[in-house]
Structure formats: C-alpha cells, structure tokens
Scaffold this active site. Structure first.
Site: not given
Ligand code: XMP
Length: 521
Positions: A181, A91, A179
């Site tokens: 995660e 990002c 993202h």
C-alpha cells in the site's frame, strides 16, 4: 425506483472487500489504494469479523505494531475466514497467518525497515503477474517467518527475508511480508489489482458516478418526503453533502450558513452567493455579534473553541426550529472520522478539541444522515467534480471551524478580526495571483499578541506583528512549511505593511508538524 436501488446495492455488496485491521498505521492507506482501483472496501477491527461474509469478495489482513508472540497482540480466529474467501495477508497479517496455522515466527536477526528488492519470484504466480524480479518493496518488521504454515509454498524472497511472500497450496490464500500500500512499493498497486481483480474476481465498478447514483437513490429511499437541515461551512465536505442531498430531495433540504464573524474577508457574502447559484435552498445567518459577545474576554484556545462551538449550536438550533417538522440533520462526516471512532486503537488522544460545524446536540432529537461517511477526502473531491461543483470551491484550502479566532492569539476584538482579515486577504489573493494557491495545502495569517517597534516616515511606530503560514500536507496529520519564492514573500510583506493599518512587521513560519501544529492555537 426500488429495483434500480436494489441492483446498485447488490453491485456494491458483491464487490465489497473486507480489510481486517490489526492496528497498523497503514490500514487506511490499504483502503485508499483499493478505492483507487475503483473497488469498494470497508475496514473492520480484527475483533469484529462479520459473521455473514456473503457480501464480501475478498479479505485483506493488515499489519500491526505488535509481535504475534506478544500476549496482548491481536489473535482472532482466522478459520472464520480462511478457505471461505480469497485472503491477502500483509506484514503482521502474513506472520499471524503463519503462526495461527502451524508455522513459526521469531525475532529477526536483522530488523528490516525500508527499501528491499524482491528476488526469486516463483514462475506463473497470478499474484505476481506483471511484476518483475528485483521489484522494490517496502518492509517494516522486526519478526520473521521462519517456518511457513502447513501446505504453504514460498513465492518470493528478498536478500534478507527468505519468506517474503507465500501461498497456501491449492487455495487463494496469500501472504506478503512487505507493504504493497505504500508508494515506495513500486508494484504494490499492481499486486493489489492482481489479487483483487484477477484472483478474487472483484469488479472495478466503484466510480464517482456509481457512487452518486447509488447514494442519491439511497437518500431518496431513506428520507422520502421528510425535511432535512444541514449546516454549510463553505468547505468541501458540507458542500458536496448538500449537493448530493439536493439532487435526492430538492427543496426539502434546508441549508443554513452561519456567519460567525470569524470567516475570511468577504467570505460570507461570496460563498452564500455561490450556494444560491448552485440552486441550493440556503439561508445565510449573520450572527457575528453573538459570537463576538460570547468570545469577550476569553483568551484560552480551548475556551474560545468551546464558546464558538456552543454559540454555533444555539444559533443553528434557533434557525432549525424555524423550519417546520424537520426530521433529519445532515452532516458532512467522512470516512477517516468514522474509522478513527471504531479503530482498534480507539479515538486518538485529543490534542485540540475540534468543534466542527454540524455536531449534533442531543436536545435537537433529529435523525442523522451522513451521505459521505464512507468516502476519503480525495473521493469527496472526485464526487464533487462528478456533481459539477465549481473547481474553485472544490479546491479551497481547509479552514478551521473556529476560523480566525484561533489565529488571533489571545483575546478577540472586532478590530483584531478586521486587521487579520485584511492581512489574510492580501496573502491568499497573492497566492492566487502568483499561481501558488493550488500548490499549497493550507495557508493563513496569524495575529500575534505582541507589538514591535518600527519606523514609518520619520515616525517611530509600535504596532502588531503578523505571521504567515503555508503548509504542504495530504491529510493535516503531518505537514511541512512551503518553500514560497522570496520575491513573493517580499512583495506580500510590503503590501501588508503598506496597506494594513496597525501592522508593522511580517514573519514567515518555518516549522513542520510535528513538532509544531498547523494552527498556532
Ligand atoms: P493542527 O493545528 O491540529 O491542524 O495541526 C490540523 C488541521 O485541523 C484544522 N483545525 C481545526 N479544524 N476546528 C476545526 O474545524 C478546530 O478547532 C481546528 N483546529 C485545527 C487545521 O486548520 C488543520 O487543517
């Protein structure tokens, strides 16, 4: 022993992943996902890039709330890292990598938040191995990478974002706009594994068993024949810390378990018993009267917390002085506390001051040992399981250090403590009996400072109101109330009113955090 220790240290250092934090709310989540892959990692603030990178295998650049074009945005010198280790920029990290090396980042025409799908994934790219076109990813950005940096090739796009992933040609330097995660990026874990294992060659050797072996030998080495004192609270962190230390130094670990008189019903005796069965060298100190005395007349929540915190330190200090030549104070500090204190944003604003058991008073002059300081909560539980700690102890709900004092709104008396202990006992036992205990993150009862009218038999009553609270959460930062079955609530309310003298009304708290908090004070 020394060589065994060095081998482990070497293994950890050789497989360490550096996560450079640009201040994103998701940075901790990246670390958790990496640890879930059984790979060790550490978070460093962006302005503290370690000079010596030889202990690291790979670097992940985090996201950030900033725009790369803002003057006060994080702008570290990425040439310190790029080309030296494999890099995955996420990002803001991806935007900054582009910005720093000659690309162009500008505000997007359409801000992209939430779900998106990858398209046009470049063939035969190791970063996207086993990830199919159309894979769902989670976006959260308002800038876009318009021009890629020099020598970069595009790896993937989405319908709104042309440069959703790129790579510097001929280098293990990768960047992704989404993202990986967050759970909503369905192949995020696969992508991280591709980067860390396939590309960077990191070994997945960070297991609870390896942690226990390494930590026990580190503790032996560090502490030698010195004595260590530790405050046990009955909670998961201090218990796991104690068992690890016990494994390392045996009887030289002196545990102190203080009854502040504000624990759950029978908790002091039953937990003390459990500790003794585990072979710990533990002394139970019943200081209930001293705490009640210190709380007399106080009704402000912060004043109550301070009185309890100070009294705890006094009691603990008195007891620690009974142990001859003690050198270390052990604490159950875990990684989120450590990250918070060194984070880019600094320690977060204190909404409630938490006086956790074991805070080091300056005058004690002990050295500190914190065997869990690099672990997340779920890892502490896994380590506890590895150490053979009872499932029931490991699965216990969190319980605040000041205990029932912050669940009795207003001033504290022995009678109020007794009433609340009884109510809490019915509620918690009921959750266990109805197999609901493990579905709830935290539960408890609150004694309200009001009385309400009731009728029992032919008599009019004027008695206390209690509130029940049960929440779901992962870390206590946000929480939602639990939809407990009506039949359970009905039964619990009946039992409380019938059994606990002094209570004639039960209510259930249906507020989420935010805007409410978990505790009422
Ligand atoms: P809140 O009420 O802030 O609670 O939503 C979040 C978590 O922290 C616990 N808590 C405390 N723990 N000392 C503690 O050790 C305190 O003073 C304290 N206040 C709240 C709360 O039980 C929940 O798990």
């Amino acid at each position: 022993m020394l060589s065994f220790f060095l081998v482990f240290l070497f293994l950890r250092m050789q497989n360490n992943v550096l996560i450079l934090d640009f201040g994103s709310q998701y940075t901790q989540l990246i670390a958790r996902r990496v640890r879930e892959l059984n790979i060790y990692c550490e978070i460093y603030p962006y302005h503290k890039i370690p000079e010596d990178l030889s202990g690291f295998k790979a670097v992940i650049l985090s996201g950030s709330p900033f725009s790369v074009r803002a003057e006060d945005a994080p702008h570290p010198d990425l040439s310190q890292i790029r080309g030296k280790l494999p890099v995955l920029a996420v990002c803001y990290g991806a935007q900054y990598l582009a910005h720093f090396f000659g690309g162009k980042v500008e505000p997007s025409d359409t801000r992209e938040y939430g779900r998106a799908n990858l398209s046009v994934i470049k063939d035969a790219e190791p970063l996207f191995e086993n990830i199919k076109e159309n894979s769902q990813v989670w976006m959260s950005h308002s800038d876009s990478i318009i021009d890629l940096p020099e020598n970069a090739v595009r790896l993937a796009s989405t319908s709104d974002v042309l440069n959703a992933a790129y790579r510097i040609d001929g280098e293990d330097t990768f960047a992704i706009q989404f993202h990986p995660e967050v759970y909503h990026s369905t192949d995020g874990k696969q992508l991280l594994e591709n980067f860390l294992v396939k590309i960077a060659g990191t070994q997945q050797s960070w297991t609870p068993g390896a942690f226990v072996d390494l930590t026990v030998s580190e503790l032996k080495e560090k502490i030698g024949d010195d004595k260590v004192v530790l405050g046990l609270s009955g909670g998961v962190d201090s218990t796991v810390a104690a068992v690890l230390l016990h494994k390392a130094i045996g009887k030289n670990l002196y545990c102190i378990f203080v009854n502040n008189g504000l624990l759950r019903k029978n908790e002091f005796e039953s937990v003390l018993d459990q500790y003794k069965h585990m072979g710990l060298n533990v002394k139970g100190v019943d200081a209930s009267a001293r705490f009640l005395d210190a709380l007399k007349g106080l009704s402000d929540p912060e004043e109550k917390r301070k009185a309890i915190g100070n009294t705890f330190i006094e009691v603990f200090d008195d007891e620690a002085h009974e142990i001859k030549d003690v050198v270390y104070l052990a604490q159950g500090t875990i990684y989120p506390d450590v990250i918070e204190s060194v984070s880019v944003n600094g320690p977060s604003v204190t909404i409630k001051s938490h006086h956790n058991v074991g805070g080091l008073p300056d005058f004690m002059k002990l050295k500190v040992v914190e065997p869990l300081r690099m672990l997340f909560k779920d890892e502490v539980r896994r380590v506890g399981k590895e150490l053979g700690i009872d499932k029931e102890l490991l699965g216990r709900h969190p319980f605040p250090g000041p205990g029932l004092a912050i669940r009795i709104l207003g001033d504290i008396t022995a009678e109020k403590v007794r009433i609340l202990q009884e109510v809490d006992h019915v509620f918690i036992q009921g959750l266990r009996d109805w197999m609901l205990y493990d579905k709830v993150w935290q539960a408890g009862a609150i004694l309200l400072p009001i009385q309400s009218v009731g009728v029992m038999g032919d008599e009019r009553t004027y008695e206390q109101v209690v509130a029940l609270r049960a929440v779901e959460s992962t870390d206590g930062m946000t929480a939602d109330w639990v939809n407990l079955p009506y039949e359970f609530l009905q039964k619990t309310s009946n039992t409380i009113i019938n059994r606990v003298k002094g209570v004639n009304r039960v209510v259930y708290d249906i507020s989420s955090k935010p805007p409410a908090t978990i505790e009422w004070e």
